[in-house]
Design a protein around this motif. Structure first.
Motif, PDB file in Angstrom:
ATOM      1  N   PHE A  99      33.387  35.437  46.019  1.00 36.60           N
ATOM      2  CA  PHE A  99      33.778  36.117  47.790  1.00 36.60           C
ATOM      3  C   PHE A  99      35.291  35.683  48.022  1.00 36.60           C
ATOM      4  O   PHE A  99      36.294  36.652  48.422  1.00 36.60           O
ATOM      5  CB  PHE A  99      32.980  36.147  48.697  1.00 36.60           C
ATOM      6  N   ALA A 100      35.400  34.393  47.652  1.00 35.75           N
ATOM      7  CA  ALA A 100      36.605  34.066  48.092  1.00 35.75           C
ATOM      8  C   ALA A 100      37.716  34.653  46.631  1.00 35.75           C
ATOM      9  O   ALA A 100      39.259  35.344  47.471  1.00 35.75           O
ATOM     10  CB  ALA A 100      36.871  32.616  47.819  1.00 35.75           C
ATOM     11  N   ALA A 101      37.379  35.048  45.785  1.00 37.89           N
ATOM     12  CA  ALA A 101      38.028  35.904  44.722  1.00 37.89           C
ATOM     13  C   ALA A 101      38.761  37.068  45.273  1.00 37.89           C
ATOM     14  O   ALA A 101      39.595  37.524  44.852  1.00 37.89           O
ATOM     15  CB  ALA A 101      38.002  35.536  43.013  1.00 37.89           C
ATOM     16  N   ALA A 102      37.365  38.280  45.140  1.00 35.12           N
ATOM     17  CA  ALA A 102      38.013  39.329  46.160  1.00 35.12           C
ATOM     18  C   ALA A 102      38.089  38.933  47.238  1.00 35.12           C
ATOM     19  O   ALA A 102      39.341  39.951  47.273  1.00 35.12           O
ATOM     20  CB  ALA A 102      36.664  39.532  46.677  1.00 35.12           C
ATOM     21  N   ALA A 103      38.816  38.195  47.859  1.00 32.61           N
ATOM     22  CA  ALA A 103      39.170  38.079  49.698  1.00 32.61           C
ATOM     23  C   ALA A 103      40.934  37.806  48.894  1.00 32.61           C
ATOM     24  O   ALA A 103      42.090  38.772  49.384  1.00 32.61           O
ATOM     25  CB  ALA A 103      38.654  37.041  50.403  1.00 32.61           C
ATOM     26  N   HIS A 104      41.780  37.359  48.149  1.00 38.50           N
ATOM     27  CA  HIS A 104      42.245  37.047  47.393  1.00 38.50           C
ATOM     28  C   HIS A 104      42.942  38.213  46.763  1.00 38.50           C
ATOM     29  O   HIS A 104      43.680  38.760  46.260  1.00 38.50           O
ATOM     30  CB  HIS A 104      42.464  35.995  46.553  1.00 38.50           C
ATOM     31  N   GLY A 105      42.487  38.988  45.792  1.00 40.84           N
ATOM     32  CA  GLY A 105      42.615  40.124  45.018  1.00 40.84           C
ATOM     33  C   GLY A 105      42.548  41.515  45.939  1.00 40.84           C
ATOM     34  O   GLY A 105      43.677  41.902  45.053  1.00 40.84           O
ATOM     35  N   GLY A 106      42.226  41.359  46.540  1.00 43.11           N
ATOM     36  CA  GLY A 106      42.059  41.929  47.697  1.00 43.11           C
ATOM     37  C   GLY A 106      41.514  43.727  46.659  1.00 43.11           C
ATOM     38  O   GLY A 106      40.644  43.812  46.182  1.00 43.11           O
ATOM     39  N   ARG A 107      41.871  44.670  47.862  1.00 43.25           N
ATOM     40  CA  ARG A 107      41.062  45.985  46.949  1.00 43.25           C
ATOM     41  C   ARG A 107      41.400  46.975  45.902  1.00 43.25           C
ATOM     42  O   ARG A 107      40.364  47.624  45.204  1.00 43.25           O
ATOM     43  CB  ARG A 107      41.373  47.461  48.145  1.00 43.25           C
ATOM     44  N   ASN A 108      42.079  46.713  45.458  1.00 43.22           N
ATOM     45  CA  ASN A 108      42.352  46.824  43.618  1.00 43.22           C
ATOM     46  C   ASN A 108      42.425  46.305  42.727  1.00 43.22           C
ATOM     47  O   ASN A 108      42.341  46.637  41.352  1.00 43.22           O
ATOM     48  CB  ASN A 108      43.931  47.091  43.766  1.00 43.22           C
ATOM     49  N   ARG A 109      41.760  44.977  42.729  1.00 39.65           N
ATOM     50  CA  ARG A 109      41.345  44.184  41.638  1.00 39.65           C
ATOM     51  C   ARG A 109      39.733  43.809  42.367  1.00 39.65           C
ATOM     52  O   ARG A 109      39.483  43.331  43.332  1.00 39.65           O
ATOM     53  CB  ARG A 109      41.959  42.602  41.747  1.00 39.65           C
ATOM     54  N   ARG A 110      38.951  43.700  40.853  1.00 41.21           N
ATOM     55  CA  ARG A 110      37.591  43.163  41.163  1.00 41.21           C
ATOM     56  C   ARG A 110      37.432  41.651  39.842  1.00 41.21           C
ATOM     57  O   ARG A 110      38.045  41.469  39.041  1.00 41.21           O
ATOM     58  CB  ARG A 110      37.056  44.241  40.701  1.00 41.21           C
ATOM     59  N   PRO A 111      36.959  41.276  41.277  1.00 40.61           N
ATOM     60  CA  PRO A 111      36.449  39.817  40.192  1.00 40.61           C
ATOM     61  C   PRO A 111      35.280  39.387  39.050  1.00 40.61           C
ATOM     62  O   PRO A 111      34.310  40.245  39.886  1.00 40.61           O
ATOM     63  CB  PRO A 111      36.290  38.353  41.854  1.00 40.61           C
ATOM     64  N   VAL A 112      35.425  38.944  38.037  1.00 39.61           N
ATOM     65  CA  VAL A 112      33.957  38.820  37.331  1.00 39.61           C
ATOM     66  C   VAL A 112      34.027  37.157  36.687  1.00 39.61           C
ATOM     67  O   VAL A 112      35.291  36.822  36.292  1.00 39.61           O
ATOM     68  CB  VAL A 112      34.029  39.464  36.098  1.00 39.61           C
ATOM     69  N   ILE A 162      34.827  26.911  40.183  1.00 33.19           N
ATOM     70  CA  ILE A 162      34.212  28.449  39.406  1.00 33.19           C
ATOM     71  C   ILE A 162      35.864  29.159  38.974  1.00 33.19           C
ATOM     72  O   ILE A 162      36.500  28.941  39.874  1.00 33.19           O
ATOM     73  CB  ILE A 162      33.560  29.491  40.194  1.00 33.19           C
ATOM     74  N   THR A 163      35.750  29.995  37.857  1.00 33.19           N
ATOM     75  CA  THR A 163      37.317  30.465  37.414  1.00 33.19           C
ATOM     76  C   THR A 163      36.360  31.844  37.447  1.00 33.19           C
ATOM     77  O   THR A 163      35.895  32.702  36.681  1.00 33.19           O
ATOM     78  CB  THR A 163      37.236  30.262  36.198  1.00 33.19           C
ATOM     79  N   ASN A 164      37.722  32.762  38.265  1.00 36.17           N
ATOM     80  CA  ASN A 164      37.116  34.341  38.377  1.00 36.17           C
ATOM     81  C   ASN A 164      38.510  35.122  37.464  1.00 36.17           C
ATOM     82  O   ASN A 164      39.325  34.345  38.186  1.00 36.17           O
ATOM     83  CB  ASN A 164      36.961  34.954  39.304  1.00 36.17           C
ATOM     84  N   MET A 165      38.091  35.781  36.881  1.00 37.20           N
ATOM     85  CA  MET A 165      39.428  36.778  36.442  1.00 37.20           C
ATOM     86  C   MET A 165      39.405  38.127  37.298  1.00 37.20           C
ATOM     87  O   MET A 165      38.249  38.398  37.842  1.00 37.20           O
ATOM     88  CB  MET A 165      39.438  36.920  34.946  1.00 37.20           C
ATOM     89  N   LEU A 166      40.713  38.462  37.452  1.00 37.29           N
ATOM     90  CA  LEU A 166      40.746  39.846  39.086  1.00 37.29           C
ATOM     91  C   LEU A 166      41.190  40.271  37.867  1.00 37.29           C
ATOM     92  O   LEU A 166      42.164  41.034  37.166  1.00 37.29           O
ATOM     93  CB  LEU A 166      41.598  39.844  39.261  1.00 37.29           C
ATOM     94  N   LEU A 167      39.919  41.789  37.268  1.00 34.21           N
ATOM     95  CA  LEU A 167      40.185  43.208  36.522  1.00 34.21           C
ATOM     96  C   LEU A 167      40.779  44.492  37.843  1.00 34.21           C
ATOM     97  O   LEU A 167      40.379  44.781  38.850  1.00 34.21           O
ATOM     98  CB  LEU A 167      38.955  43.065  36.640  1.00 34.21           C
ATOM     99  N   GLN A 168      41.507  44.910  37.126  1.00 35.70           N
ATOM    100  CA  GLN A 168      42.051  46.110  37.620  1.00 35.70           C
ATOM    101  C   GLN A 168      40.636  46.512  38.538  1.00 35.70           C
ATOM    102  O   GLN A 168      40.803  46.981  36.945  1.00 35.70           O
ATOM    103  CB  GLN A 168      43.324  46.594  37.015  1.00 35.70           C
ATOM    104  N   LYS A 169      41.346  47.350  39.416  1.00 34.34           N
ATOM    105  CA  LYS A 169      40.503  48.941  39.732  1.00 34.34           C
ATOM    106  C   LYS A 169      40.488  50.114  38.988  1.00 34.34           C
ATOM    107  O   LYS A 169      41.618  50.346  38.805  1.00 34.34           O
ATOM    108  CB  LYS A 169      39.275  48.605  41.013  1.00 34.34           C
TER     109      LYS A 169
END
Length: 169
Positions: A99-112, A162-169
Motif C-alpha cells: 500500500f505504501a508503494a502504491a501511494a508513492h507510485g500513484g495511479r500509473n504504477r502498480r507495485p509488485v 520489503i522491496t516493490n517494483m513499480l510497473l507501468q499500468k
C-alpha cells in the motif's frame, strides 16, 4: 467473491445484512470497513483491499507516502502454539509495504513485491498488533520499506523489509 487475478463483475457483498456498495465501486463497503481513506477509494475500487486483508482482519489507520499504519488481531491469526503466526506478521508487513508503494507510485504504477524478509523478536500473545511502515528508498521503479510490528505494550514483535517494483499500468 473475487481474487487478485480476476476483475469483479458486479457489486460484492461481505456478510449478512451488508448494504450493496455503489455499482461504480463494487468494493466501496470493503474499503470503508478496512479504513482506506476516501481519497484512495478510486485507486482500489477495482480490486478492493484483497481477500487476505479481510481474512486477517487488517484495518488501516493511516495511509500516506511517508507512513502506513494498520492493526491486526492476534486472535484468528495464531499458529498451533497459540501465538501470532509468523506468516500473518509477514502478510501484514507485505500489505503495508505494498500500500505504501502504491501511494508513492500513484495511479500509473502498480507495485509488485520482489523481496521481503522478516525477523520475529517476540511472540504476539493477544489483542492487536500494529504495523508501521516507513520508506527506506523511494525510486521511480523500486521502493523499499521497513515495517515495525509492535504489540499493545509497544514492544517490537517483528521487523520486516520489503522491496516493490513499480510497473507501468
Amino acid at each position: 467473491m473475487t481474487d487478485n487475478f480476476t476483475r469483479a463483475t458486479g457489486p460484492q457483498t461481505h456478510g449478512a445484512g451488508a448494504a450493496a456498495p455503489d455499482a461504480g465501486h463494487p468494493f466501496l463497503e470493503q474499503l470503508v470497513a478496512h479504513g482506506v481513506p476516501e481519497d484512495m477509494h478510486e485507486r482500489f475500487a477495482a480490486h478492493g483491499v484483497g481477500t487476505l486483508v479481510e481474512k486477517l482482519g487488517i484495518v488501516f489507520r493511516e495511509i500516506s507516502v511517508e507512513r502506513v499504519v494498520a492493526t491486526m488481531p492476534v486472535e484468528g491469526n495464531q499458529q498451533v502454539a497459540g501465538i501470532l503466526h509468523g506468516g500473518a506478521s509477514v502478510a501484514l508487513a507485505e500489505t503495508l509495504g505494498s500500500f505504501a508503494a502504491a501511494a508513492h507510485g500513484g495511479r500509473n504504477r502498480r507495485p509488485v513485491g520482489v523481496d521481503i524478509n522478516a525477523t520475529h523478536h517476540r511472540p504476539g500473545l493477544s489483542g492487536l498488533v500494529t504495523g508501521t511502515c516507513t520508506p527506506i528508498h523511494l525510486g521511480l521503479t523500486l521502493t523499499t520499506h521497513e515495517i515495525v510490528i509492535t504489540n499493545e505494550d509497544g514492544k517490537r514483535v517483528c521487523t520486516a523489509r520489503i522491496t516493490n517494483m513499480l510497473l507501468q499500468k
